[in-house]
Design a protein around this motif. Structure first.
Motif, mmCIF file in Angstrom:
data_model
loop_
_atom_site.group_PDB
_atom_site.id
_atom_site.type_symbol
_atom_site.label_atom_id
_atom_site.label_comp_id
_atom_site.label_asym_id
_atom_site.label_seq_id
_atom_site.Cartn_x
_atom_site.Cartn_y
_atom_site.Cartn_z
ATOM 1 N N ALA A 199 0.757 -1.114 0.155
ATOM 2 C CA ALA A 199 -0.011 -0.316 0.015
ATOM 3 C C ALA A 199 0.859 1.198 -0.011
ATOM 4 N N ASN A 200 1.997 1.329 0.582
ATOM 5 C CA ASN A 200 2.826 2.322 0.615
ATOM 6 C C ASN A 200 4.203 1.945 0.383
ATOM 7 N N MET A 201 4.735 2.463 -0.856
ATOM 8 C CA MET A 201 6.279 2.343 -1.422
ATOM 9 C C MET A 201 7.201 2.508 -0.485
ATOM 10 N N LEU A 202 7.177 3.510 0.434
ATOM 11 C CA LEU A 202 7.927 4.016 1.467
ATOM 12 C C LEU A 202 8.078 2.758 2.413
ATOM 13 N N ASP A 203 7.468 1.832 2.474
ATOM 14 C CA ASP A 203 7.405 0.625 3.462
ATOM 15 C C ASP A 203 8.193 -0.441 2.625
ATOM 16 N N LYS A 204 8.550 -0.402 1.543
ATOM 17 C CA LYS A 204 9.301 -1.467 0.722
ATOM 18 C C LYS A 204 10.505 -1.790 1.497
ATOM 19 N N PRO A 205 11.494 -1.009 1.993
ATOM 20 C CA PRO A 205 12.749 -1.626 2.740
ATOM 21 C C PRO A 205 12.351 -2.193 3.702
ATOM 22 N N LEU A 206 11.184 -1.950 4.578
ATOM 23 C CA LEU A 206 11.014 -2.894 5.761
ATOM 24 C C LEU A 206 10.319 -4.278 5.519
#
Length: 116
Positions: free
Chosen positions: A68-75
């Motif tokens: 839902a949020n590409m900013l969460d991809k590293p996590l």
């Protein structure tokens, strides 16, 4: 003959198999959790679905991850990599896409794997 395993999903099966191939999809069983826990729960379901159809995570050849949020991809990536637990040269081909998911779902994963 196509083998299908029904599950908790509205309007779709959780897994299907045909000859040597298995397809499965999962989301988190707890949508109140953050991306890391939702990823862990989703991957645990993927693993269970694969095992049910005589495959496992080491036999995944292709994966699609929808977050839902590409900013969460590293996590998400850190959980994914720990779950695979093998050298990167043996990881499956994977695409990761940012999409709008229903409600508080933060991740959905679909995989194609080979049966044992």
């Amino acid at each position: 003959m196509i083998e299908r395993k029904s599950g908790i999903y509205d309007g779709r099966n959780k897994s299907s198999a045909y000859k040597d191939l298995v397809w499965t999809v999962a989301t988190s069983s707890d949508t109140s959790a953050g991306i890391e826990e939702q990823t862990r729960l989703t991957l645990a379901t993927i693993e269970a679905n694969l095992n049910e159809l005589s495959s496992d995570k080491t036999r995944i050849v292709s994966a699609q991850v929808y977050i839902a949020n590409m900013l969460d991809k590293p996590l998400m990536d850190s959980v994914w990599q720990a779950w695979l637990g093998v050298h990167p040269q043996h990881w499956p081909q994977r695409a990761c896409l940012g999409v709008q998911l229903e409600g508080n779902v933060l991740i959905e994963v679909t995989v194609t794997a080979v049966r044992k």
